[in-house]
Write an enzyme that holds these catalytic residues in place. Structure first.
Site, PDB file in Angstrom:
ATOM      1  N   HIS A 188      50.192  36.915  45.219  1.00 28.01           N
ATOM      2  CA  HIS A 188      49.677  36.769  46.651  1.00 28.01           C
ATOM      3  C   HIS A 188      48.279  36.397  46.722  1.00 28.01           C
ATOM      4  O   HIS A 188      47.708  36.247  47.908  1.00 28.01           O
ATOM      5  CB  HIS A 188      50.079  38.014  47.436  1.00 28.01           C
ATOM      6  CG  HIS A 188      49.275  39.337  47.039  1.00 28.01           C
ATOM      7  ND1 HIS A 188      49.814  40.303  45.875  1.00 28.01           N
ATOM      8  CD2 HIS A 188      47.855  39.693  47.411  1.00 28.01           C
ATOM      9  CE1 HIS A 188      48.696  41.051  45.879  1.00 28.01           C
ATOM     10  NE2 HIS A 188      47.779  40.863  46.609  1.00 28.01           N
ATOM     11  N   ASP A 241      55.723  38.464  42.523  1.00 24.90           N
ATOM     12  CA  ASP A 241      54.193  38.652  42.906  1.00 24.90           C
ATOM     13  C   ASP A 241      53.284  38.421  41.647  1.00 24.90           C
ATOM     14  O   ASP A 241      52.719  39.331  41.133  1.00 24.90           O
ATOM     15  CB  ASP A 241      53.864  40.089  43.498  1.00 24.90           C
ATOM     16  CG  ASP A 241      52.289  39.957  44.113  1.00 24.90           C
ATOM     17  OD1 ASP A 241      51.945  38.886  43.958  1.00 24.90           O
ATOM     18  OD2 ASP A 241      51.912  41.023  44.600  1.00 24.90           O
ATOM     19  N   GLY A 278      41.337  44.267  46.951  1.00 28.07           N
ATOM     20  CA  GLY A 278      40.475  43.450  45.928  1.00 28.07           C
ATOM     21  C   GLY A 278      40.943  44.080  44.514  1.00 28.07           C
ATOM     22  O   GLY A 278      40.622  43.146  43.500  1.00 28.07           O
ATOM     23  N   SER A 304      44.219  43.918  43.695  1.00 27.14           N
ATOM     24  CA  SER A 304      45.266  43.049  43.478  1.00 27.14           C
ATOM     25  C   SER A 304      44.862  42.110  42.217  1.00 27.14           C
ATOM     26  O   SER A 304      43.955  41.600  42.035  1.00 27.14           O
ATOM     27  CB  SER A 304      45.568  42.058  44.454  1.00 27.14           C
ATOM     28  OG  SER A 304      46.142  42.780  45.653  1.00 27.14           O
ATOM     29  N   SER A 337      50.066  44.875  42.393  1.00 26.62           N
ATOM     30  CA  SER A 337      50.594  44.204  43.402  1.00 26.62           C
ATOM     31  C   SER A 337      50.197  44.571  44.600  1.00 26.62           C
ATOM     32  O   SER A 337      49.400  44.094  45.463  1.00 26.62           O
ATOM     33  CB  SER A 337      52.143  44.080  43.220  1.00 26.62           C
ATOM     34  OG  SER A 337      52.734  43.550  44.467  1.00 26.62           O
TER      35      SER A 337
END
Length: 378
Positions: A222, A250, A330, A332, A347
């Site tokens: 993402h 993801d 942030g 991720s 994720s």
């Protein structure tokens, strides 16, 4: 990535040090061996789990043993296998079985056993039926839970009585053995707008590097689409998204440009020493696990569930691993690691690192297989 010569030297020195290794028994007269984990990691486990340094060492050794036993137990149990989890109280793996006749063989491997009604295959089939359905926003996700021997559907507490949520739960119960749990808020991804800090940027989004692979790194899907340019922590051109999948999955692979370099290291951000990555053996449910991200740095918790479908607002993502580790915007794409074994990339989740929460990661071995990548290991 680009670093100063001093940091290059520090990393080179780090790669020559001994990281986590197997614990070895020694006779009473032998000279005590050095700890198998760094002082920083032991400090983190003392803080997050309330363990002494010796207890943390013992738990890490027990978790490594449980991971080895789990794969053998699954083969031994065959169709009777009902799943497995690490019991931190006993320091042993617990294997669920539908056939009592298999108990002796599984126990001989070093595991405890529990007799259950439903096999793992039956639970996986039930979850697969749910995966074909579109869930309303009030349903946070669903996963196979070996300990309850059911598929757990998690609903947002405030929406539990909403007609669409109740209809989904009723249909889920028709699909097989299902129980319902509640969560305070719906899951969300942890990308963030461009703000000061490390890791990498694409467009106006900041995310975190997961694990180094030969030629680049893996991260969350993402965070960027295939073809998107990536800037490094210093704002210079870093690489390009070569592949990306979200929702459904993801994960993503970023190739890096010349002038950037990768090392088999996960940053400890000063909370612990930087962690060497030595492999990607999957930790069992119940094992300790830690996460490194560019916003909240280093936090630890436990593996709560595997193969969970997470229902984000952008769409469902399958085969996720759920943890008790917190995260924020942030983080991720950042690394989840257990001991010295890579586990996955961050994720999303719910909550934050002030009040607590839960976070999901995309397992790293699936990403490596999808793109034909080789993990950079020490």
């Amino acid at each position: 990535m680009k670093r100063t010569s001093a940091l290059r030297a520090a990393v080179a020195a780090l790669l020559l040090t001994v990281g986590l290794g197997a614990a070895h028994a020694a006779p009473a007269s032998a000279v005590p061996v050095a700890p198998t984990a760094s002082e920083g990691l032991l400090d983190a486990m003392r803080q997050d789990f309330g363990l002494t340094a010796q207890q943390a060492e013992e738990r890490l050794a027990a978790e490594r043993a449980a991971a080895r036993v789990e794969s053998e137990a699954k083969k031994t149990a065959g169709g009777s296998y009902g799943g497995a989890w690490f019991d931190a109280r006993t320091g042993r793996l617990v294997v669920a079985l539908t056939d009592r006749d298999e108990e002796a063989d599984v126990r001989a491997l070093g595991a405890d056993t529990r007799v259950v009604r439903h096999s793992a295959r039956e639970l996986d089939r039930t979850k697969a039926r749910l995966d074909t359905r579109t869930a309303p926003a009030g349903v946070a996700g669903w996963h196979v839970d070996s300990r309850s021997n059911s598929v757990v559907v998690t609903v947002v507490r405030a929406d539990r009585n909403a007609p669409a949520v109740r209809a989904f739960v009723d249909q889920a119960r028709e699909a097989g053995p299902v129980t319902v749990a509640e969560t305070a808020t719906a899951p969300r991804t942890y990308a963030a707008g461009t703000v000061g800090g490390d890791p990498y940027y694409t467009g106006n989004v900041r995310c975190s590097i997961g694990f180094s692979v030969h030629g680049g790194f893996v991260t969350a899907g993402h965070c960027g689409q295939a073809g998107a340019a990536v800037r490094g922590w210093d704002g210079s051109a870093m690489g390009t998204f070569q592949g990306s999948s979200f929702p459904g999955n993801d994960y993503a692979y970023v190739s890096i440009h010349s002038g950037w370099w990768t090392v088999p290291v996960v940053l400890g951000w000063g909370a612990v020493s930087d962690r060497l990555v030595r492999g990607s053996a999957e930790a069992p449910v119940g094992a300790s696990i830690c996460r490194s991200g560019s916003t909240t740095k280093w936090h630890c918790g436990t593996v709560l569930a595997k193969n969970e479908t997470v229902n984000y607002s952008q769409g469902a993502v399958h085969q996720m691993t759920k943890t008790s580790v917190c995260a924020e915007g942030g983080d991720s794409g950042g690394a989840f690691i257990s001991g010295d074994q890579a586990q996955g990339v961050t994720s999303g989740g719910w909550g934050n690192c002030s009040s607590g929460g839960e976070t999901w990661f995309q397992p790293v071995n699936e990403i490596l297989g999808r793109y034909g990548l080789t993990l950079h290991t020490a």
